[in-house]
Scaffold this motif. Structure first.
Motif, short mmCIF file in Angstrom:
data_model
loop_
_atom_site.label_atom_id
_atom_site.label_comp_id
_atom_site.label_asym_id
_atom_site.label_seq_id
_atom_site.Cartn_x
_atom_site.Cartn_y
_atom_site.Cartn_z
N SER A 132 0.83 -1.20 0.00
CA SER A 132 0.00 0.00 0.00
C SER A 132 0.86 1.25 0.00
O SER A 132 0.56 2.23 -0.69
N TYR A 133 1.93 1.22 0.79
CA TYR A 133 2.84 2.37 0.85
C TYR A 133 3.39 2.69 -0.54
O TYR A 133 3.51 3.86 -0.90
N GLN A 134 3.68 1.65 -1.31
CA GLN A 134 4.19 1.87 -2.66
C GLN A 134 3.16 2.56 -3.55
O GLN A 134 3.52 3.25 -4.50
N GLU A 135 1.88 2.39 -3.23
CA GLU A 135 0.81 3.00 -4.03
C GLU A 135 0.34 4.34 -3.48
O GLU A 135 0.08 5.26 -4.24
N ILE A 136 0.18 4.43 -2.14
CA ILE A 136 -0.45 5.63 -1.58
C ILE A 136 0.45 6.39 -0.61
O ILE A 136 0.01 7.38 -0.02
N GLY A 137 1.66 5.93 -0.43
CA GLY A 137 2.59 6.64 0.45
C GLY A 137 2.30 6.42 1.92
O GLY A 137 1.74 5.40 2.32
N SER A 138 2.66 7.42 2.71
CA SER A 138 2.62 7.27 4.16
C SER A 138 1.21 7.07 4.73
O SER A 138 1.07 6.60 5.86
N ARG A 139 0.20 7.36 3.97
CA ARG A 139 -1.17 7.12 4.45
C ARG A 139 -1.41 5.63 4.75
O ARG A 139 -2.31 5.28 5.50
N ALA A 140 -0.56 4.76 4.24
CA ALA A 140 -0.68 3.31 4.48
C ALA A 140 -0.56 2.96 5.96
O ALA A 140 -1.04 1.90 6.38
N ILE A 141 0.06 3.83 6.76
CA ILE A 141 0.21 3.50 8.18
C ILE A 141 -1.13 3.40 8.91
O ILE A 141 -1.22 2.77 9.96
N SER A 142 -2.17 3.99 8.35
CA SER A 142 -3.47 3.94 9.03
C SER A 142 -4.26 2.67 8.72
O SER A 142 -5.32 2.46 9.29
N SER A 143 -3.72 1.82 7.86
CA SER A 143 -4.40 0.57 7.54
C SER A 143 -4.14 -0.46 8.63
O SER A 143 -3.01 -0.71 9.02
N ARG A 144 -5.20 -1.09 9.09
CA ARG A 144 -5.06 -2.15 10.08
C ARG A 144 -5.52 -3.47 9.47
O ARG A 144 -6.28 -4.23 10.07
N ALA A 145 -5.04 -3.76 8.26
CA ALA A 145 -5.35 -5.04 7.62
C ALA A 145 -4.77 -6.16 8.48
O ALA A 145 -3.70 -6.02 9.07
N ILE A 146 -5.49 -7.28 8.53
CA ILE A 146 -5.05 -8.40 9.36
C ILE A 146 -5.52 -9.70 8.72
O ILE A 146 -6.51 -9.74 8.00
N GLY A 147 -4.79 -10.76 8.99
CA GLY A 147 -5.18 -12.08 8.54
C GLY A 147 -4.85 -13.10 9.62
O GLY A 147 -3.99 -12.86 10.47
N GLY A 148 -5.53 -14.23 9.56
CA GLY A 148 -5.25 -15.28 10.53
C GLY A 148 -6.21 -16.43 10.40
O GLY A 148 -6.85 -16.63 9.36
N VAL A 149 -6.31 -17.19 11.48
CA VAL A 149 -7.13 -18.40 11.51
C VAL A 149 -8.10 -18.31 12.69
O VAL A 149 -7.71 -17.93 13.79
N TYR A 150 -9.34 -18.66 12.42
CA TYR A 150 -10.34 -18.78 13.47
C TYR A 150 -11.23 -19.98 13.16
O TYR A 150 -11.79 -20.08 12.07
N ASN A 151 -11.33 -20.88 14.11
CA ASN A 151 -12.21 -22.06 14.00
C ASN A 151 -11.99 -22.82 12.69
O ASN A 151 -12.94 -23.23 12.03
N GLY A 152 -10.73 -22.98 12.32
CA GLY A 152 -10.40 -23.74 11.12
C GLY A 152 -10.66 -23.01 9.81
O GLY A 152 -10.68 -23.65 8.76
N LYS A 153 -10.87 -21.72 9.88
CA LYS A 153 -11.11 -20.92 8.67
C LYS A 153 -10.02 -19.87 8.54
O LYS A 153 -9.56 -19.29 9.52
N ILE A 154 -9.62 -19.60 7.30
CA ILE A 154 -8.71 -18.50 7.02
C ILE A 154 -9.56 -17.22 7.01
O ILE A 154 -10.61 -17.17 6.37
N VAL A 155 -9.10 -16.20 7.73
CA VAL A 155 -9.83 -14.95 7.84
C VAL A 155 -8.90 -13.81 7.43
O VAL A 155 -7.77 -13.72 7.92
N PHE A 156 -9.39 -12.96 6.53
CA PHE A 156 -8.66 -11.76 6.13
C PHE A 156 -9.57 -10.56 6.32
O PHE A 156 -10.77 -10.64 6.06
N SER A 157 -8.97 -9.47 6.73
CA SER A 157 -9.70 -8.21 6.85
C SER A 157 -8.90 -7.13 6.14
O SER A 157 -7.75 -6.86 6.49
#
Length: 167
Positions: free
Chosen positions: A112-137
């Motif tokens: 994101s930083y490569q596309e939008i610069g320093s504004r990328a720091i406000s992104s709280r994208a996350i990924g992981g596992v819950y109850n046997g499912k892959i979860v992305f936000s």
């Protein structure tokens, strides 16, 4: 650049797409449509698509409900990852994940930083596992959804599902 896990079979993954928004409708949810299109073009299936208000109890209830669906492998959220008072998605998902894919958020912000610069720091994208499912936000913008899916999620989705399904 070499691609790890080239032996991973390309199977169709059953996915849910969830848009977190107080204002979007099924007609105006372009990011949700983009997510579905990218997943379908990668031969994955959309078995659930919803728009939910940015309310903590609604987000948590939906995540728990979706994760109880045995047919579902992956849940992709978009929206509510910023730092405004109404952005609750990250806070709910980060508390409920059993395992976190720290690299997902880190690499997403780098790209994101490569596309939008320093504004990328406000992104709280996350990924992981819950109850046997892959979860992305992902953030709710069209560019963020496209970037996250095309550059990170689609290339690794089969491998990630294989990993969580190991006995």
């Amino acid at each position: 650049m070499s691609i790890p896990h080239q032996n991973s079979q390309k199977k169709s993954i059953n996915c849910a797409v969830v848009t977190i928004s107080d204002t979007r409708t099924f007609e105006t949810d372009i990011s949700g449509k983009i997510a579905q299109e990218i997943l379908i073009n990668a031969n994955h299936k959309i078995i659930n698509y919803q728009i939910v208000k940015d309310e903590p109890h609604e987000i948590k209830s939906l995540l728990v409900n979706l994760a109880s669906n045995e047919a579902l492998n992956c849940i992709i959220f978009s929206g509510g990852t910023g730092i405004s008072p109404r952005d609750n998605t990250y806070d709910i998902i980060s508390r409920i994940l059993e395992k976190t894919l720290s690299g997902f958020g880190e690499i997403f912000r780098y790209l994101s930083y490569q596309e939008i610069g320093s504004r990328a720091i406000s992104s709280r994208a996350i990924g992981g596992v819950y109850n046997g499912k892959i979860v992305f936000s992902l953030p709710g913008s069209q560019n963020a959804v496209k970037l996250g899916l095309e550059k990170l999620i689609i290339p690794e989705l089969n491998h990630l599902v294989e990993e969580i399904n190991k006995g």
